[in-house]
Design a protein around this motif. Sequence first.
Motif, short mmCIF file in Angstrom:
data_model
loop_
_atom_site.label_atom_id
_atom_site.label_comp_id
_atom_site.label_asym_id
_atom_site.label_seq_id
_atom_site.Cartn_x
_atom_site.Cartn_y
_atom_site.Cartn_z
N VAL A 101 -4.73 -1.02 13.14
CA VAL A 101 -5.20 -0.32 11.95
C VAL A 101 -4.72 1.13 11.95
CG1 VAL A 101 -7.26 0.53 10.75
CG2 VAL A 101 -7.20 -1.82 11.62
N SER A 102 -4.80 1.78 13.10
CA SER A 102 -4.44 3.20 13.19
C SER A 102 -2.93 3.43 13.15
CB SER A 102 -5.02 3.80 14.48
OG SER A 102 -6.44 3.73 14.46
N GLU A 137 -5.78 -1.76 3.69
CA GLU A 137 -6.36 -3.10 3.52
C GLU A 137 -6.52 -3.78 4.88
OE1 GLU A 137 -4.71 -5.64 0.30
OE2 GLU A 137 -3.23 -4.03 0.12
N PHE A 138 -7.64 -4.47 5.04
CA PHE A 138 -7.89 -5.30 6.23
C PHE A 138 -7.90 -6.74 5.75
CE2 PHE A 138 -10.02 -7.49 9.56
CZ PHE A 138 -9.92 -6.73 10.72
N ILE A 139 -6.96 -7.56 6.25
CA ILE A 139 -6.76 -8.92 5.74
C ILE A 139 -6.87 -9.91 6.89
CG2 ILE A 139 -5.13 -10.49 4.60
CD1 ILE A 139 -3.82 -7.96 3.37
N GLN A 183 -1.26 -2.41 5.24
CA GLN A 183 -2.03 -3.65 5.35
C GLN A 183 -2.16 -4.05 6.81
OE1 GLN A 183 0.56 -6.12 2.84
NE2 GLN A 183 -1.14 -6.33 1.41
N HIS A 184 -3.38 -4.19 7.26
CA HIS A 184 -3.64 -4.74 8.60
C HIS A 184 -3.93 -6.22 8.46
CE1 HIS A 184 -5.45 -5.48 12.54
NE2 HIS A 184 -6.44 -6.07 11.88
N ARG A 200 0.05 -13.82 3.23
CA ARG A 200 -1.10 -12.91 3.16
C ARG A 200 -0.68 -11.44 3.06
NH1 ARG A 200 -5.44 -13.86 1.56
NH2 ARG A 200 -6.79 -13.00 3.18
N ALA A 201 0.39 -11.06 3.74
CA ALA A 201 0.89 -9.69 3.68
C ALA A 201 1.87 -9.54 2.51
CB ALA A 201 1.56 -9.32 4.99
N ASP A 202 2.15 -8.30 2.19
CA ASP A 202 3.13 -7.98 1.13
C ASP A 202 4.27 -7.21 1.78
OD1 ASP A 202 4.45 -7.49 -1.22
OD2 ASP A 202 3.07 -5.93 -1.91
N ILE A 203 5.24 -7.95 2.31
CA ILE A 203 6.35 -7.34 3.04
C ILE A 203 7.58 -7.28 2.15
CG2 ILE A 203 7.94 -7.63 4.99
CD1 ILE A 203 5.66 -8.91 6.54
N GLY A 204 8.15 -6.08 2.04
CA GLY A 204 9.39 -5.90 1.31
C GLY A 204 10.54 -5.62 2.26
#
Length: 353
Positions: A257-258, A293-295, A265-266, A166-170
């Motif tokens: 989020v903060s 983004e809230f996922i 991305q949260h 779901r996340a986009d982690i590099g």
Amino acid sequence: MRAAVLEAHGEPLSIEDIDAPDPTPDGAVVEVEACGVCRSDWHGWQGDWGWLGLETQPGQILGHEPAGRVVAVGDEVEEVDEGDHVAIPFNLGDETCPRCQRGHSNICENVMPLGFIETVQGAFAEQVHVPVADHNLVTLPDGVSSVDMAGLGCRFMTSFHALAHRADIGAGDWVSIHGCGGIGLSAVHIADALGANVVAVDLKDDKLEKARDLGAVETVNAEDAANVSGEVQAITNGGANVSMDALGIATTCQNSVSSLDAHGQHIQVGLTTQDEQGMVSLPTDAMVMQEIEFIGSLGMPPTRYDEIFRMVSTGKLEPEKVVSETIGLEDVTDKLEAMTDFETVGIPVIDTF
């Protein structure tokens, strides 16, 4: 068979001798060798999630992180055999709905949450029945322990799906994990394995120490910090790229989020409590201005478990590191009571029934 049965919300579970299940035509019965005790079990024990239609009723058997051996299969089962060593995802799919057909059975339109509804009794018991067994059972690799693999039913696979899918982690990205219970600690370990730099946030020093053991490069004690998100932003030189609320209370969601940088991305994994009942206020304007983004992320499709197994086989992932202790069935209530004040570290696993 022996089972721990809910009599009333917040009251000790009753250890009872009840009838063992028989397999439905498409189902299988699994002899439970190990079952984790998860904070979601605590929610069920408390009677939370009525707003989701998941308020447990008296007579319910909780428990949704099992691993064990298949002891009986229904006449229509083709791919599962007696003797198979399996894990059972908590979010069971029916295999036929459009979401299942598209490979997203974790959010099946007719999802059957193991251990939370009368028709799918849980695994705080010697045996558990699994419907649609060909689809829902996950065969474990040779040579692994049921205790070590119990978390694949919920905490470990939930964290993996959230971060890997779901996340986009590099490589080298900053990831902050808010809440270091079983899911949060699993997430720390997984994010580290995916090449991220992890900041772990919690109220308890012992949990933060465990997070460091699992790969966190920095930690923030939220009880001592005047501004949790500010500390994360300072550590990450402007904010995390990805942040996860692994607990599900308003404070951890808002802090997550903060904590993010622009275009962050949260990932919301934790489900809320009676205080929030599914509704949390957010810094909406800041999210718009920073294109945050809230996922949401729930469980994991069983068809993708092989990704975890490949990483386990090479030593990049070690689910057993999140297991804190093994207990007996009669100890479950004590562990649930301890979770009320966040006193458990890692995941206790039942291995004596």
